[in-house]
Design a protein around this motif. Structure first.
Motif, short mmCIF file in Angstrom:
data_model
loop_
_atom_site.label_atom_id
_atom_site.label_comp_id
_atom_site.label_asym_id
_atom_site.label_seq_id
_atom_site.Cartn_x
_atom_site.Cartn_y
_atom_site.Cartn_z
N VAL A 146 35.51 48.16 39.98
CA VAL A 146 35.92 47.29 38.88
C VAL A 146 35.72 47.99 37.54
O VAL A 146 34.85 48.87 37.40
N ASP A 147 36.52 47.61 36.57
CA ASP A 147 36.37 48.05 35.19
C ASP A 147 35.80 46.90 34.38
O ASP A 147 36.43 45.85 34.27
N VAL A 148 34.61 47.11 33.82
CA VAL A 148 33.89 46.04 33.14
C VAL A 148 33.62 46.42 31.69
O VAL A 148 33.24 47.55 31.40
N ARG A 149 33.79 45.43 30.83
CA ARG A 149 33.40 45.62 29.43
C ARG A 149 32.20 44.71 29.18
O ARG A 149 32.27 43.50 29.41
N ALA A 150 31.11 45.32 28.71
CA ALA A 150 29.86 44.56 28.56
C ALA A 150 29.84 43.70 27.30
O ALA A 150 29.22 42.63 27.27
N THR A 151 30.49 44.16 26.24
CA THR A 151 30.51 43.42 24.98
C THR A 151 31.92 43.44 24.42
O THR A 151 32.77 44.22 24.86
N ILE A 152 32.17 42.62 23.45
CA ILE A 152 33.49 42.55 22.84
C ILE A 152 33.84 43.85 22.14
O ILE A 152 35.01 44.19 21.96
N TRP A 153 32.83 44.62 21.73
CA TRP A 153 33.08 45.87 21.02
C TRP A 153 33.11 47.08 21.94
O TRP A 153 33.47 48.17 21.53
N ALA A 203 31.24 40.56 44.30
CA ALA A 203 30.88 39.81 43.10
C ALA A 203 30.20 40.74 42.10
O ALA A 203 29.27 41.47 42.45
N ALA A 204 30.65 40.68 40.87
CA ALA A 204 30.05 41.45 39.78
C ALA A 204 29.08 40.57 39.01
O ALA A 204 29.37 39.40 38.75
N SER A 205 27.94 41.15 38.65
CA SER A 205 26.94 40.40 37.89
C SER A 205 26.31 41.32 36.85
O SER A 205 26.41 42.54 36.94
N GLY A 206 25.63 40.70 35.89
CA GLY A 206 25.01 41.47 34.83
C GLY A 206 25.66 41.18 33.50
O GLY A 206 26.20 40.10 33.27
N SER A 207 25.63 42.17 32.61
CA SER A 207 26.20 42.01 31.28
C SER A 207 27.71 42.22 31.35
O SER A 207 28.19 43.35 31.41
N ILE A 208 28.45 41.12 31.36
CA ILE A 208 29.90 41.19 31.54
C ILE A 208 30.57 40.35 30.46
O ILE A 208 30.37 39.15 30.39
N PHE A 209 31.39 41.01 29.62
CA PHE A 209 32.22 40.28 28.67
C PHE A 209 33.61 40.08 29.23
O PHE A 209 34.23 39.04 29.06
N GLY A 210 34.09 41.12 29.94
CA GLY A 210 35.43 41.03 30.51
C GLY A 210 35.61 42.03 31.62
O GLY A 210 34.93 43.05 31.68
N ILE A 211 36.50 41.71 32.55
CA ILE A 211 36.82 42.60 33.67
C ILE A 211 38.32 42.83 33.69
O ILE A 211 39.09 41.87 33.66
N ASN A 212 38.71 44.07 33.76
CA ASN A 212 40.13 44.38 33.82
C ASN A 212 40.52 44.62 35.28
O ASN A 212 40.62 43.72 36.08
N HIS A 213 40.68 45.87 35.65
CA HIS A 213 41.07 46.22 37.01
C HIS A 213 39.98 45.87 38.02
O HIS A 213 38.80 46.07 37.75
#
Length: 120
Positions: free
Chosen positions: A96-103, A22-32
């Motif tokens: 995992v590859d995580v994007r924290a914000t939309i930018w 499970a991933a937690s924290g600042s997450i906007f989106g997860i790819n792989h």
């Protein structure tokens, strides 16, 4: 971002285990999302991965025995392992590859590892 893996343990040959990460924290989106393993004295290797669209990839050694899946609402990736063999013994790591914000750009993270031991 933190990754918490669970589900490892000792199982007899032919048995099954289900790993979760499970991933937690600042997450906007997860790819792989994927699972790797490292056996004693060996290099870390890819076991299975799944994209955000649900496309999967497996190592030849686990095809037909392992199934990777994800729950996007829970930011969680799973690895169902059936027909386990002694050679599956290893520490399993989620990745995992995580994007924290939309930018932001995607950043790569590793979990802490969970030990799977297949032995009679």
């Amino acid at each position: 971002v933190q990754l918490r893996a669970s589900g490892g343990g000792l199982v007899q040959p032919g048995g099954s285990l289900r790993l979760s990460c499970a991933a937690s924290g600042s997450i906007f989106g997860i790819n792989h999302m994927g699972w790797y393993r490292q056996a004693p004295g060996k290099q870390r290797e890819l076991v299975a991965s799944i994209t955000s669209a649900g496309f999967t990839n497996y190592a030849d050694s686990v095809k037909g025995r392992f199934t990777v899946s994800r729950d996007n609402a829970k930011n969680t990736v799973y690895l169902q392992m059936n027909s386990l063999k002694p050679e599956d013994t290893a520490v399993y790591y989620c990745n995992v590859d995580v994007r924290a914000t939309i930018w932001g750009n995607y950043q790569n993270y590793w979990g802490q590892g969970t030990l799977v031991t297949v032995s009679s």
